[in-house]
Motif scaffolding. Structure first.
Motif, PDB file in Angstrom:
ATOM      1  N   ARG A 133      -7.985   8.719  -1.860  1.00 21.37           N
ATOM      2  CA  ARG A 133      -8.146   7.382  -1.156  1.00 21.37           C
ATOM      3  C   ARG A 133      -7.190   6.813  -0.708  1.00 21.37           C
ATOM      4  NH1 ARG A 133      -9.010   2.625  -2.729  1.00 21.37           N
ATOM      5  NH2 ARG A 133      -8.367   2.899  -4.751  1.00 21.37           N
ATOM      6  N   ARG A 134      -6.204   6.488  -1.679  1.00 16.98           N
ATOM      7  CA  ARG A 134      -4.869   5.781  -1.295  1.00 16.98           C
ATOM      8  C   ARG A 134      -4.148   6.374  -0.210  1.00 16.98           C
ATOM      9  NH1 ARG A 134      -4.902   4.727  -6.878  1.00 16.98           N
ATOM     10  NH2 ARG A 134      -4.923   2.609  -7.416  1.00 16.98           N
ATOM     11  N   SER A 145       0.945  -1.197  -0.084  1.00 18.35           N
ATOM     12  CA  SER A 145      -0.142   0.015   0.092  1.00 18.35           C
ATOM     13  C   SER A 145       0.930   1.224   0.133  1.00 18.35           C
ATOM     14  CB  SER A 145      -0.988  -0.052   1.044  1.00 18.35           C
ATOM     15  OG  SER A 145      -0.210  -0.025   2.643  1.00 18.35           O
ATOM     16  N   GLN A 164      -5.302   8.363   2.068  1.00 15.44           N
ATOM     17  CA  GLN A 164      -6.023   8.264   3.619  1.00 15.44           C
ATOM     18  C   GLN A 164      -5.910   6.939   4.048  1.00 15.44           C
ATOM     19  OE1 GLN A 164      -7.413  10.689   5.474  1.00 15.44           O
ATOM     20  NE2 GLN A 164      -7.713   9.077   7.099  1.00 15.44           N
ATOM     21  N   SER A 165      -5.971   5.973   3.147  1.00 13.95           N
ATOM     22  CA  SER A 165      -5.695   4.504   3.686  1.00 13.95           C
ATOM     23  C   SER A 165      -4.274   4.061   4.297  1.00 13.95           C
ATOM     24  CB  SER A 165      -6.063   3.525   2.293  1.00 13.95           C
ATOM     25  OG  SER A 165      -5.688   2.129   2.787  1.00 13.95           O
ATOM     26  N   VAL A 166      -3.600   4.816   3.504  1.00 11.92           N
ATOM     27  CA  VAL A 166      -2.048   4.763   4.156  1.00 11.92           C
ATOM     28  C   VAL A 166      -1.998   5.516   5.483  1.00 11.92           C
ATOM     29  CG1 VAL A 166       0.328   5.348   3.925  1.00 11.92           C
ATOM     30  CG2 VAL A 166      -1.054   4.368   2.034  1.00 11.92           C
ATOM     31  N   ASN A 167      -2.512   6.603   5.660  1.00 13.63           N
ATOM     32  CA  ASN A 167      -2.586   7.082   6.880  1.00 13.63           C
ATOM     33  C   ASN A 167      -3.114   6.402   8.013  1.00 13.63           C
ATOM     34  OD1 ASN A 167      -1.440   9.707   6.016  1.00 13.63           O
ATOM     35  ND2 ASN A 167      -3.430  10.532   5.263  1.00 13.63           N
ATOM     36  N   ASP A 168      -4.016   5.771   7.786  1.00 13.54           N
ATOM     37  CA  ASP A 168      -4.869   5.152   8.592  1.00 13.54           C
ATOM     38  C   ASP A 168      -4.034   3.883   9.100  1.00 13.54           C
ATOM     39  OD1 ASP A 168      -6.974   6.856   8.558  1.00 13.54           O
ATOM     40  OD2 ASP A 168      -8.225   5.403   7.171  1.00 13.54           O
ATOM     41  N   TYR A 169      -3.313   3.222   8.083  1.00 12.25           N
ATOM     42  CA  TYR A 169      -2.539   2.073   8.356  1.00 12.25           C
ATOM     43  C   TYR A 169      -1.233   2.765   9.115  1.00 12.25           C
ATOM     44  CZ  TYR A 169       1.102  -1.229   7.706  1.00 12.25           C
ATOM     45  OH  TYR A 169       2.178  -2.186   7.691  1.00 12.25           O
ATOM     46  N   ARG A 221      -2.231   3.102  12.804  1.00 11.73           N
ATOM     47  CA  ARG A 221      -2.548   1.632  13.442  1.00 11.73           C
ATOM     48  C   ARG A 221      -1.160   1.364  14.025  1.00 11.73           C
ATOM     49  NH1 ARG A 221      -6.457   0.972   9.515  1.00 11.73           N
ATOM     50  NH2 ARG A 221      -4.977  -0.485   8.336  1.00 11.73           N
TER      51      ARG A 221
END
Length: 656
Positions: free
Chosen positions: A106-107, A94, A109-114, A117
């Motif tokens: 979108r990509r 990712s 934001q997904s990496v930010n969330d990852y 975590r």
């Protein structure tokens, strides 16, 4: 006698000189021994201090080294804890996908969330992704006010190193959060690129993943320990320390290129990077004596205490960082001093006891020698005493003879003085004889006339008038008797006994004896009686003689004066009465004034006087513990002052 005394002193001098010389030599010897003992004790205390201090510093060095090794291991483990995390993250598809499509929200934001975590589970400060230009595309703190997303970090060494195809490591102050941290980075490649396969050219990274961790837990752990701990980079800049005042200080001067690099990378933000005020301690025993315990002793300004700190260093981490410990040596130096003082005190006590025993034995020997010497001195002293005793016996006999002769001379002088005083009184009586005869002739003539008248009145039976004549005859007899009594009292030889005398009565009697003679010469008497009765301790007859001499001298001094007056005044002080007799004559010339009371000195014509009157008067007054003075009055004439001590009862009354 003088020669004998000198001989005895000369005989005594050699023995006394020898004793004094022996005492001086013994004193110098004791002083020399005492100085040697003090030097030896000081040297022993110094050697003890050196040995104990070196031993204690060696033990402290070993203990500090063990503590440093432990801290080095803990620090290394802390650094290695996240060492593999950037590599693991670089394998996530990712993150590579976002680097290939950086504009896809979108990509991103997904990496930010990852990354968020990952940060929450592994607990680093922040995890973020940089593209090949150094711009942050995603970050675990993207939702926070000071997010890394969009910031340019291309100037950071960890980015530059990763873009060169190697793992990056860097410690510095965050340019965004201003929080210091340890940065770990690793390059990311395209999915179809395999850096392990051999190619003509190495693949170019498309991005960098960075993990920032905090080392604050290390500082907090160091603060709880007994030593000061500091962590410096390869250039000598302290960036972690248990002492906050040491942070961002340098262990030595920085080279110009290093300063330029730190400025470009902003590794430590705006910190001044001043040099840590530290200096090496001088050798404990001088440079000629090497001391392993001295190695690492430094003084740091601001450190509490007067003793140096024991500094030890160890290399830690892949960036050649230096971990330093500074152990406090106050207790070590104090313990060495205490042991040295105790050793010196014990040595001094042993030396003092040894000296006391030696001194006691020496005193016994000296007493034995002193007894022999004392016996010899006693023998010599007895001989000298016998000589001196004989000298004193001869001197006493001679003194008794002279005292006897002096007593006889004083007796003769006293008898001569009494005879001179009596002769003076008789001379005065002779000089007053004409006036006294006139004083007595008048009453006798009157009595003769009154007695003849009384006889006639009795014959005529005039009893009343005859009785009046008899009364007048009795009065004239008493007057003549009074004159005769005064003459008898003045002419009689007085005794030496002193008794209280009423001064004004003596003055009145003296004036009465010379009044007729003075009035015949035209002299006026001005006698002002005192305000109260005045008593002096003396002899009334001799005091009266002095006053008559002064009055008759005043008669002679005023023989050619136009105004003839004698004034008698009384003055009192606390212990004396001052009786002044002043005339209005020509006064006393200065040469005469200095010799006035000398015997046989007279200013009268030859045959008019012997010059003994004032000399005898002065002697009489001195015998009554008084004083006779003469001076010229400012208004003319002479003043004679009799100063006589008051009788004890009169003196007490005056004081009251």
């Amino acid at each position: 006698m003088t020669n004998r005394g000198n001989d005895s002193r000369s005989a005594r001098s050699p023995g006394e000189s020898a004793l004094r010389a022996d005492g001086q030599r013994a004193s110098r010897r004791r002083t020399f021994i005492g100085l040697i003992a003090l030097v030896l004790i000081a040297a022993l205390a110094l050697v003890t201090y050196k040995h104990v201090l070196e031993t204690s510093l060696g033990q402290l060095s070993r203990t500090s080294r063990q503590r440093l090794d432990f801290l080095t291991a803990v620090t290394g483990q802390t650094l290695e804890k996240y060492e593999s995390m950037p590599y693991v993250l670089s394998q996530q598809g990712s993150l590579i996908d976002l680097l290939e499509h950086p504009e896809d929200g979108r990509r991103a934001q997904s990496v930010n969330d990852y990354l968020k975590r990952v940060q929450e589970k592994t607990k680093p400060l922040v995890v973020y992704l940089l593209d090949h230009r150094g711009r942050a595309l995603a970050s675990s703190n993207s939702s926070e006010p000071r997010s890394f997303v969009g910031n340019d970090y291309s100037f950071r060494p960890y980015f530059i190193g990763a873009m060169q195809g190697r793992a990056g490591r860097f410690y510095g102050v965050g340019t965004t959060t201003t929080e210091p941290g340890y940065f770990l980075s690793y390059p990311l490649y395209k999915q179809d690129a395999d850096p392990s396969q051999k190619r003509e050219a190495a693949p170019v990274p498309i991005g960098v993943v960075v993990v920032k961790i905090s080392l604050g837990d290390l500082e907090r752990a160091w603060s709880d320990g007994p030593d000061e701990v500091a962590l410096a980079d390869a250039d000598g800049v302290v960036f972690l320390s248990s002492n906050s005042m040491w942070r961002y200080r340098t262990l030595g001067p920085l080279a110009p290129d290093v300063q330029k690099t730190l400025l470009q990378t902003r590794q430590y933000g705006d910190a001044a990077l001043a040099r840590l005020p530290m200096r090496a301690s001088q050798p404990l025993w001088g440079s000629a004596v090497p001391s392993a315990a001295h190695t690492g002793l430094v003084y740091v300004a601001g450190n509490s205490g007067t003793s140096p700190l024991l500094m030890q260093t160890s290399e830690v981490g892949p960036l050649s960082w230096k971990l330093l410990t500074f152990s406090n040596t106050e207790a070590t130096f104090a313990g060495a001093r205490n042991v040295a003082i105790a050793t010196g005190s014990a040595s001094a006590l042993v030396a003092l006891l040894t000296y006391t025993l030696w001194l006691r034995r020496r005193r016994l020997l000296e007493r034995q020698a002193a007894r022999v010497q004392l016996q010899r001195i006693n023998d010599e002293l007895e001989m000298r005493i016998a000589d001196r005793t004989q000298v004193l016996v001869d001197a006493n006999a001679n003194m008794e003879r002279k005292l006897s002769e002096l007593s006889e001379a004083e007796g003769m002088l006293r008898a001569t003085q009494d005879q001179a005083i009596q002769a003076g009184k008789l001379a005065v009586l002779g000089q007053m004889s004409a006036g006294i005869a006139h004083e007595i002739a008048q009453p006798l003539t009157a009595m003769r006339i009154l007695s003849e008248n009384a006889h006639k009145l009795l014959s005529a039976q005039e009893l009343g008038e005859a009785a009046d004549n008899m009364i007048e005859i009795g009065s004239l007899c008493r007057k003549a008797g009074s004159i005769v009594g005064q003459l008898k009292g003045f002419a009689q030889k007085s005794t030496e006994a002193f008794e209280p005398v009423l001064v004004e009565r003596v003055v009145a009697d003296a004036v009465a004896l010379v009044r007729r003679e003075g009035e015949n010469a035209g002299i006026e008497f001005d006698v002002l009686p005192p305000v109260r009765p005045i008593w002096v301790l003396g002899n009334d007859v001799r005091l009266e003689q002095v006053l008559i001499n002064l009055l008759r001298n005043a008669f002679d001094a005023m023989k050619d004066s136009p105004r003839k007056r004698i004034c008698v005044r009384f003055t009192l002080d606390a212990r004396h009465v001052l009786l002044r007799v002043r005339d209005t004559g020509t006064g006393i010339a200065t040469p005469v004034l200095n010799r006035l009371f000398e015997p046989f000195f007279s200013t009268k014509a030859p045959g008019a006087g012997l010059g003994l009157g004032l000399a005898i008067s002065a002697a009489i007054v001195q015998g009554m513990r008084g004083e006779l003075r003469a001076e010229n009055h400012s208004e003319g004439g002479a003043v004679f002052t009799l100063i006589l001590p008051l009788a004890p009862s009169d003196r007490d009354e005056e004081t009251t």
